[in-house]
Enzyme design. Structure first.
Site: not given
Length: 450
Positions: A174, A292, A255
């Protein structure tokens, strides 16, 4: 230092870490010399994904497709507010007892406790033994930052990680990971992850990196639906990776932005985290986001969880996380946390959310299947590199997929096909619909042949 005692050196925060001090007087000279040291930052280049989105919006072509967006879209290509979220919001607004007072420094307790159970499991021994320090954060970005600051202050780099203040991060990862750790003085170091030749996991490179890193190194791991490749280790590989973490005393910094969103199974997508925590000898830090899987992109709802060896260590860790949080954001925002807390604690909303998550994941999986079928069976498109097939499309998981195309092929797809994707051929599967997947497959076929 044993890995189970990794936070034994963290002191209990003082009862009043913010004593009020008397201000000293300032001179009445011009401010110009005072503010002369910060140089003008270079004009930032727009992040490729934002530039791509801007270009898409400006395009008037009627068949244009945006495969760069990092947010869920329904089959009409529109943003989708989850039914469970709508119901929770309506109930929250209708509740006249809800006020707008500050939350505590560590956040809404019902939210933090429920989010810990979501990622670790309701029967987690770590939770039962009060070894998990949970703090509400500004989504996953805030969780990563708070975790990074905590490591910078209390991870004993003088005795661990070869004395180097660094964190190993997958290549690729990311986009914000490196910026976050650089900002707190922890240097990101790449470890091999994606194999462009096979369009899959470079498992050999990953394990070699773990073995060769100094004992007690910090590795950032994506819990599921790796961003941006969509390539995840198998459960057997997660077991083997955990073996190496144990033997080397590494810290696992997870994460987790896609729990439930990856496969539709909230418990299954948490497998890697739960397995590492179950080992009890691996230090684990977990960043959690509800952007999300709850579609709460703008509400910025997240949490940081630090797992300690004992309740005493946990108390000290939570006290220090509170001090850091107080100095940075004071108190986290309430609305989104209340919405998620309602969903996690109300039986009806919980059932609806599970259905919502499965619907999102199912639509993305169906688009993977459709694209794979078109390229493999109908068009018989030559596969990329040495992969031998297009199977990587259905083997990858989550929102993103790496197609394995060359930059010059991607450029043609963007310029001539008006299909917007990043130069490394990463696409958001949420941008595909039953109405555009054949058009997209046709262009992939064209550039693969020509």
């Amino acid at each position: 230092m044993a890995s189970t005692d990794i936070w034994s050196s963290v002191p209990q925060a003082p009862a009043d870490p913010f004593p009020i001090k008397k201000l000293t007087s300032l001179s009445h000279h011009s401010l110009a010399p005072v503010l002369a040291s910060p140089p003008l930052a270079p004009t930032p280049r727009p992040r490729s994904i934002f530039a791509l989105t801007a270009r898409f919006k400006a395009d008037s072509y009627d068949k244009k497709v945006n495969l760069g967006v990092g947010a869920y879209r329904d089959n009409a290509g529109k943003p989708w507010v989850l039914p469970s979220v709508k119901k929770a919001q309506a109930a929250l607004i209708a509740d006249e007892s809800v006020d707008h007072e500050y939350l505590s420094i560590t956040g809404l307790s019902e939210f933090t406790s429920s989010s810990a159970k979501l990622i670790l499991g309701r029967d987690s021994p770590a939770i039962a033994e009060k070894r998990v320090a949970s703090v509400q954060t500004i989504s996953g970005t805030g969780a990563n930052h708070l975790g990074a600051v905590f490591l910078s202050k209390f991870y004993d780099y003088s005795k661990l990680a070869g004395g180097k203040r660094q964190i190993y991060i997958s290549n690729p990862t990311w986009a914000n990971h490196k910026a976050i750790f650089n900002s707190v003085g922890i240097t990101p170091v790449d470890y091999p992850y994606y194999d462009a030749k096979t369009v899959g996991l470079d498992y050999s490179g990953l394990t070699q990196a773990l073995q060769s890193a100094p004992n007690g190194s910090v590795f950032l791991l994506h819990a599921c639906a790796h961003n941006p490749t969509g390539v995840d280790p198998t459960r057997e590989q997660w077991h083997q990776l955990a073996d190496i973490f144990e033997s080397k005393g590494h810290l696992a910094f997870f994460d987790c932005a896609y729990q439930g969103f990856a496969s539709g199974d909230l418990d299954g997508d948490a497998y890697s985290v739960r397995h590492f925590v179950s080992r009890k000898t691996i230090p684990v830090v977990i960043c959690q986001s509800f952007a999300k899987n709850a579609g709460l992109y703008g509400e910025r709802v997240g949490a940081l969880h630090v797992v300690s060896a004992t309740q005493e260590q946990n108390d000290a860790v939570l006290s220090q996380l509170s001090v850091i949080q107080r100095s940075e954001i004071s108190n986290p925002p309430a609305f989104g946390a209340r919405v998620v807390s309602m969903i996690l604690n109300d039986a009806s909303l919980w059932s609806q959310w599970q259905s919502d998550v499965k619907e999102m994941a199912g639509r993305i999986i169906s688009m993977r299947t459709a694209l794979h079928d078109l390229l493999t069976n109908r068009l018989k498109t030559p596969p990329p590199g040495q992969s031998g097939s297009w199977d990587h499309i259905v083997k990858q998981i989550g929102m993103f997929s790496y197609l394995g195309l060359k930059p010059e092929q991607v450029k043609r797809i963007v310029d001539e096909g008006h299909i917007y994707m990043t130069g490394n051929s990463r696409i958001s599967m949420a941008g595909l619909t039953t109405g555009n997947v054949e058009y997209v497959a046709g262009w992939i076929d064209r550039v693969s042949r020509e």
